[in-house]
Design a protein around this motif. Sequence first.
Motif, PDB file in Angstrom:
ATOM      1  N   PRO A 134      58.231  16.233   3.023  1.00 13.12           N
ATOM      2  CA  PRO A 134      56.738  15.394   2.125  1.00 13.12           C
ATOM      3  C   PRO A 134      55.932  13.796   3.048  1.00 13.12           C
ATOM      4  CG  PRO A 134      58.427  15.835   1.528  1.00 13.12           C
ATOM      5  CD  PRO A 134      58.693  16.592   2.100  1.00 13.12           C
ATOM      6  N   ASN A 135      55.293  13.384   3.355  1.00 16.73           N
ATOM      7  CA  ASN A 135      54.508  12.435   4.569  1.00 16.73           C
ATOM      8  C   ASN A 135      53.782  11.380   3.542  1.00 16.73           C
ATOM      9  OD1 ASN A 135      54.573  10.380   6.483  1.00 16.73           O
ATOM     10  ND2 ASN A 135      53.139  11.860   7.560  1.00 16.73           N
ATOM     11  N   LYS A 136      53.942  11.087   1.843  1.00 14.77           N
ATOM     12  CA  LYS A 136      52.772  10.794   1.409  1.00 14.77           C
ATOM     13  C   LYS A 136      53.029   8.633   2.034  1.00 14.77           C
ATOM     14  CE  LYS A 136      52.639  12.681  -2.597  1.00 14.77           C
ATOM     15  NZ  LYS A 136      52.881  13.689  -2.254  1.00 14.77           N
ATOM     16  N   THR A 137      51.576   8.173   2.302  1.00 11.87           N
ATOM     17  CA  THR A 137      51.818   6.974   2.847  1.00 11.87           C
ATOM     18  C   THR A 137      51.810   5.536   1.685  1.00 11.87           C
ATOM     19  OG1 THR A 137      49.990   7.269   3.884  1.00 11.87           O
ATOM     20  CG2 THR A 137      49.560   5.298   2.826  1.00 11.87           C
ATOM     21  N   VAL A 138      52.880   5.265   1.519  1.00 13.99           N
ATOM     22  CA  VAL A 138      53.529   4.061   0.682  1.00 13.99           C
ATOM     23  C   VAL A 138      53.401   3.049   0.611  1.00 13.99           C
ATOM     24  CG1 VAL A 138      55.050   5.694  -0.293  1.00 13.99           C
ATOM     25  CG2 VAL A 138      55.839   4.133   0.882  1.00 13.99           C
ATOM     26  N   SER A 139      52.923   2.118  -0.012  1.00 14.70           N
ATOM     27  CA  SER A 139      52.767   0.640   0.420  1.00 14.70           C
ATOM     28  C   SER A 139      54.938   0.154   0.059  1.00 14.70           C
ATOM     29  CB  SER A 139      52.451  -0.139  -0.919  1.00 14.70           C
ATOM     30  OG  SER A 139      52.182  -1.748  -0.668  1.00 14.70           O
ATOM     31  N   VAL A 140      54.455  -1.029   0.859  1.00 13.44           N
ATOM     32  CA  VAL A 140      56.479  -0.730   1.036  1.00 13.44           C
ATOM     33  C   VAL A 140      56.719  -2.034  -0.101  1.00 13.44           C
ATOM     34  CG1 VAL A 140      55.737  -3.354   2.442  1.00 13.44           C
ATOM     35  CG2 VAL A 140      57.677  -2.525   2.234  1.00 13.44           C
ATOM     36  N   ASN A 141      55.810  -2.626  -1.035  1.00 14.15           N
ATOM     37  CA  ASN A 141      56.205  -3.414  -2.456  1.00 14.15           C
ATOM     38  C   ASN A 141      55.860  -2.671  -4.132  1.00 14.15           C
ATOM     39  OD1 ASN A 141      55.945  -5.779  -0.863  1.00 14.15           O
ATOM     40  ND2 ASN A 141      53.812  -6.134  -0.812  1.00 14.15           N
ATOM     41  N   ASN A 142      55.017  -1.571  -3.026  1.00 11.12           N
ATOM     42  CA  ASN A 142      55.567  -0.495  -4.775  1.00 11.12           C
ATOM     43  C   ASN A 142      56.622   0.515  -4.616  1.00 11.12           C
ATOM     44  OD1 ASN A 142      54.444   1.883  -6.494  1.00 11.12           O
ATOM     45  ND2 ASN A 142      52.082   1.240  -6.391  1.00 11.12           N
ATOM     46  N   ALA A 143      57.575  -0.709  -5.467  1.00 14.72           N
ATOM     47  CA  ALA A 143      58.477   0.908  -5.563  1.00 14.72           C
ATOM     48  C   ALA A 143      58.388   2.320  -6.403  1.00 14.72           C
ATOM     49  CB  ALA A 143      59.484   0.134  -6.826  1.00 14.72           C
TER      50      ALA A 143
END
Length: 133
Positions: A81-90
């Motif tokens: 898996p390699n989804k883009t995530v936001s550091v602020n989105n738990a």
Amino acid sequence: MAWNSYGLDREAQKLVLAAKKRDEKSLNQSHVMRMTVAYGLERFWGEHLRLQGKEPEKSQYWKETWNAFVEIMKQTGVTIPNKTVSVNNASQIQAMSDELWKLSLDDQRVALAVLTQLCDCIVWWTQRYKGNN
């Protein structure tokens, strides 16, 4: 089954040279990357998030290494898996972590072996290029 290098050494060299061009201090992360492999895929993947705000060049090096690893693993037939995530989105972070935890034990073992070797190659190239302008 024969050994396949999957171009790890060449990919490692590219990663090290790109980091060196951006910020040579980032090269110190090579050794940290190699040590972090022992803690698993989730911790390795998450390190780019930890560094994002305070040390963006180092974060970029980690993320580029993860992205290269994901592409290399496609050659093995294992999808990482390699989804883009936001550091602020738990919830995004949790979803990505869950996907990594869901990998079969066999796929985890293959992935960790490949990531270990990639990081060993990165350390080798770092030792050759660090401090040489």
